[in-house]
Write a protein that holds these residues in place. Structure first.
Motif, short mmCIF file in Angstrom:
data_model
loop_
_atom_site.label_atom_id
_atom_site.label_comp_id
_atom_site.label_asym_id
_atom_site.label_seq_id
_atom_site.Cartn_x
_atom_site.Cartn_y
_atom_site.Cartn_z
N UNK A 6 89.62 21.27 23.28
CA UNK A 6 90.73 21.04 24.22
C UNK A 6 91.06 19.54 24.26
N UNK A 7 90.04 18.72 24.14
CA UNK A 7 90.22 17.27 24.28
C UNK A 7 90.41 16.54 22.95
N UNK A 8 90.27 17.24 21.83
CA UNK A 8 90.38 16.60 20.52
C UNK A 8 91.83 16.63 20.05
N UNK A 9 92.40 15.47 19.86
CA UNK A 9 93.79 15.38 19.43
C UNK A 9 93.94 15.60 17.94
N UNK A 10 95.17 15.87 17.52
CA UNK A 10 95.43 16.07 16.09
C UNK A 10 95.39 14.74 15.36
N UNK A 11 95.24 14.81 14.07
CA UNK A 11 95.33 13.58 13.28
C UNK A 11 96.75 13.05 13.38
N UNK A 12 96.87 11.77 13.48
CA UNK A 12 98.17 11.11 13.60
C UNK A 12 98.22 10.04 12.52
N UNK A 13 99.32 9.37 12.39
CA UNK A 13 99.43 8.36 11.34
C UNK A 13 98.38 7.26 11.47
N UNK A 14 97.93 6.96 12.68
CA UNK A 14 96.85 5.98 12.85
C UNK A 14 95.49 6.64 12.83
N UNK A 15 95.42 7.95 12.68
CA UNK A 15 94.16 8.67 12.72
C UNK A 15 93.94 9.37 14.04
N UNK A 16 94.71 9.05 15.06
CA UNK A 16 94.56 9.68 16.38
C UNK A 16 95.82 9.40 17.18
N UNK A 17 95.90 9.98 18.37
CA UNK A 17 97.01 9.66 19.25
C UNK A 17 96.73 8.27 19.82
N UNK A 18 97.37 7.28 19.29
CA UNK A 18 97.13 5.90 19.71
C UNK A 18 98.19 5.40 20.65
N UNK A 19 98.03 4.17 21.08
CA UNK A 19 98.96 3.55 22.03
C UNK A 19 100.40 3.58 21.54
N UNK A 20 100.58 3.75 20.24
CA UNK A 20 101.93 3.79 19.68
C UNK A 20 102.76 4.96 20.15
N UNK A 21 102.15 6.00 20.74
CA UNK A 21 102.92 7.16 21.19
C UNK A 21 103.42 7.01 22.63
N UNK A 22 103.05 5.93 23.30
CA UNK A 22 103.58 5.70 24.65
C UNK A 22 105.09 5.52 24.54
N UNK A 23 105.81 6.27 25.36
CA UNK A 23 107.26 6.27 25.30
C UNK A 23 107.83 7.43 24.50
#
Length: 120
Positions: A6-23
């Protein structure tokens, strides 16, 4: 889905849901949920805090990272696999609440774990 996933996020371009997704906007299968305003400060409890705007009466909502089904960086959109009503029915989060409240996070995790098991 287990409590851990439930708490594990998908892989993202940085490897995780990083601060870049704010907004980024958050989209459920049945429409817009709101905009990401912050991420989890608690290791092992990755989640998004979303300003849900008008449909949630100005409240913020919390969605565990495991509910994220996709991230579209070009469109600045995060897609989640739960409906707006399921998010509305989750344990209530107050805008000024500490997102590190482990009691709240455990309640929230149990709710989303039950949803994924078809019990929600």
């Amino acid at each position: 889905m287990t409590m851990e996933t439930v708490w594990a996020g998908p892989e993202h371009t940085d490897g995780a849901l990083g601060e870049g997704v704010i907004g980024y906007d958050v989209e459920a299968p049945d429409g817009s949920v709101g905009t990401v305003i912050r991420l989890s400060p608690v290791p092992g409890f990755d989640h998004l805090v979303i300003d849900a705007g008008v449909w949630k009466f100005g409240r913020s909502v919390v969605v565990p990272a495991g509910m994220v089904t996709g991230v579209d960086d070009a469109a600045r959109v995060i897609r989640v696999g739960c409906t707006k009503d399921q998010i509305k029915d989750a344990p209530r989060f107050e805008r000024d609440q500490d997102t590190g409240d482990l009691f709240y996070l455990r309640q929230l995790g149990a709710y989303y774990e039950a949803l994924s098991a078809g019990q929600g």
